[in-house]
Design an enzyme around this catalytic site. Structure first.
Site, mmCIF file in Angstrom:
data_model
loop_
_atom_site.group_PDB
_atom_site.id
_atom_site.type_symbol
_atom_site.label_atom_id
_atom_site.label_comp_id
_atom_site.label_asym_id
_atom_site.label_seq_id
_atom_site.Cartn_x
_atom_site.Cartn_y
_atom_site.Cartn_z
ATOM 1 N N TRP A 198 -20.360 11.814 -20.720
ATOM 2 C CA TRP A 198 -20.664 11.835 -19.280
ATOM 3 C C TRP A 198 -21.942 12.617 -19.018
ATOM 4 C CZ3 TRP A 198 -17.802 8.628 -16.476
ATOM 5 C CH2 TRP A 198 -16.504 8.298 -16.901
ATOM 6 N N ASN A 201 -11.287 1.904 2.663
ATOM 7 C CA ASN A 201 -10.736 1.839 1.308
ATOM 8 C C ASN A 201 -11.561 0.963 0.361
ATOM 9 O OD1 ASN A 201 -8.605 2.645 -0.520
ATOM 10 N ND2 ASN A 201 -8.060 0.495 -0.569
ATOM 11 N N TRP A 258 -15.303 11.207 -13.346
ATOM 12 C CA TRP A 258 -14.526 10.933 -12.124
ATOM 13 C C TRP A 258 -14.052 12.202 -11.434
ATOM 14 C CZ3 TRP A 258 -9.743 13.048 -12.051
ATOM 15 C CH2 TRP A 258 -9.113 13.315 -13.274
ATOM 16 N N GLU A 309 0.835 -1.212 0.000
ATOM 17 C CA GLU A 309 0.000 0.000 0.000
ATOM 18 C C GLU A 309 0.868 1.260 0.000
ATOM 19 O OE1 GLU A 309 -3.581 0.092 -0.132
ATOM 20 O OE2 GLU A 309 -3.023 -1.910 -0.772
ATOM 21 N N TRP A 319 -9.258 7.407 -8.109
ATOM 22 C CA TRP A 319 -10.491 7.727 -8.840
ATOM 23 C C TRP A 319 -10.372 7.322 -10.306
ATOM 24 C CZ3 TRP A 319 -15.450 8.906 -8.161
ATOM 25 C CH2 TRP A 319 -15.867 9.212 -6.857
ATOM 26 N N TRP A 348 2.083 1.661 -3.512
ATOM 27 C CA TRP A 348 1.036 2.294 -4.351
ATOM 28 C C TRP A 348 1.112 3.816 -4.205
ATOM 29 C CZ3 TRP A 348 -1.980 1.275 -8.281
ATOM 30 C CH2 TRP A 348 -2.457 -0.019 -8.531
#
Length: 432
Positions: free
Chosen positions: A287, A322, A340, A256, A363, A259
């Protein structure tokens, strides 16, 4: 006099830039700036992050005073503040730590240019990441845009050198000595009020780390995740210290942190992703711009209990689990077909641990528009996710007390209908 400028590194221990400043010279004067360019954009006068920063800065000031030094605290535009400081004091150098966000890069460029025009050195150091910029590249010398090979290269490269602490306490006599204690601006003078939101503790237990791989996906599990994102965001904890814990107890926890580095180097190499899709073709999707639908999502009134629980947890506490973040993000982009960026901006206002690189990266991952993203046809079923990760509905019932009564709304859109609409819109735009 040498200035050390605190920013996203609000601690005195194991602080790279502070260590180098203290080691290189004496009369080190620490400085913190409440940046009006950032604060003026915050809409909520009770923004909990400002209270957190304020109290942390006050604590730093107290700790420095105990060493017979002091923290200068200013409020305004950094460039203007440095113009004043450079005209009022004999400053030979400014030390600080790297920041990778587009606004921060522009700010630092301006301050560096000003400093150099006055013959003052501007030195910055790596502190908030394990690896940065061009330290981890592909065999072709290019930045990674896929996580797994990036992670593998990190694990191959990671050694004691990258994990060692900076012993700032060795040079504590290098701080400037107090002539007179400077007053700190009040929270009210900054334009904010104190929040009632509670902040997470600054520690992680060995037990949590050892169980992390099994507990991290269960939103109802107390102590299933570390809640340390806020401390990493503002640098009240050292990433090196946390990575050492991860290596010892939890490879999943360490991944993590990797990331986090991955998304920071993406933002560094591709700063345009702040406002547009990493894969530009995703911005061509038709969208929907439905304020009514966005409001139902943001208020937790979609009729999908896991989505609603997540949004209500976020609105009440500044935190969201999360696993649930992935579900609510997918719901906004794919069930409601809302870009997004709208969701990313809402999280930016609400999350205590808001970090541009990670928030943007996650996102875009959920929308399918990012690097190494979930494929566009992967559409989370919120009901299936609830059954899998909250089978006893503990998390849902905690945040959606009216769930199961006639006060709870019907789903705002049928899952299969939403899925079909999404696939049609995405396929149309992406197959061109």
């Amino acid at each position: 006099m040498v200035i050390f400028w605190f920013r996203r590194d609000l601690r005195m221990n194991d602080n790279a830039g502070l260590f180098h400043a203290l080691k290189d010279g004496n009369q080190i004067q620490p400085l913190f700036i409440f940046d009006s360019d950032i604060l003026d954009k915050l809409e909520d006068t009770k923004d909990a992050r400002v209270t957190f920063i304020y109290d942390t800065v006050a604590s730093l000031k107290k700790n420095l005073q105990e060493l017979k030094s002091d923290l200068w605290v200013r409020h305004g535009k950094p460039l203007e503040i440095f113009k004043d400081l450079l005209s009022q004091h004999q400053i030979t150098a400014i030390y600080t730590n790297h920041d990778y966000e587009p606004y921060a890069r522009k700010r630092d460029e301006e301050v560096s240019k000003l400093a150099k025009s006055k013959g003052v050195e501007f030195k910055t150091f790596k502190d908030q990441t394990l690896f940065e910029k061009d330290e981890i590249l592909t065999s072709q010398g290019k930045p990674y845009t896929v996580y797994t090979p990036y992670k593998n290269n990190v694990l191959k490269t990671l050694n004691e050198f990258y994990l060692k602490s900076y012993p700032t306490e060795t040079y504590k006599n290098s701080y400037s000595k107090i002539k007179k204690v400077e007053a700190m601006p009040t929270l009210q003078s900054l334009g904010f009020e104190r929040t009632s939101i509670e902040f997470p503790p600054m520690k992680v237990s060995t037990k949590l780390l050892k169980n992390y791989a099994n507990t991290r996906d269960i939103p109802s599990q107390e102590g299933g995740t570390s809640h340390l994102g806020m401390h990493l965001r503002f640098g009240t904890l050292s990433v090196r210290e946390l990575a050492r814990e991860g290596l010892k107890y939890s490879p999943v926890w360490l991944s993590e942190l990797i990331w986090r580095d991955f998304f920071m180097q993406i933002l560094w190499h591709y700063p345009e992703v702040e406002k547009r899709s990493f894969r530009p073709e995703y911005d061509k999707i038709a969208w929907r711009n439905s304020k009514a639908d966005f409001n139902k999502w943001s208020e937790g009134k979609t009729g999908y209990p896991l989505v609603d629980a997540g949004m209500r947890e976020l609105n009440a506490t500044g935190f969201m689990h999360n696993r649930v973040r992935m579900v609510v993000a997918s719901f906004l982009c794919k069930h409601l077909l809302i870009h997004w960026y709208e969701g990313e901006r809402y999280f930016a206002k609400k999350l205590l641990d808001y970090d541009l690189a990670a928030n943007n990266g996650n996102w875009q991952w959920a929308a399918g528009s990012g690097c190494d993203a979930a494929p566009y046809f992967r559409i989370f079923n919120p009901e299936a996710q609830a059954k899998r990760f909250d089978p006893n509905e503990e998390y849902i019932k905690k945040w959606v007390p009216e769930y199961g009564t006639d006060k709870y709304p019907e789903p705002m859109i049928d899952h299969n209908e939403a899925r079909g609409r999404c696939l049609q819109a995405f396929t149309k735009a992406l197959k061109k």
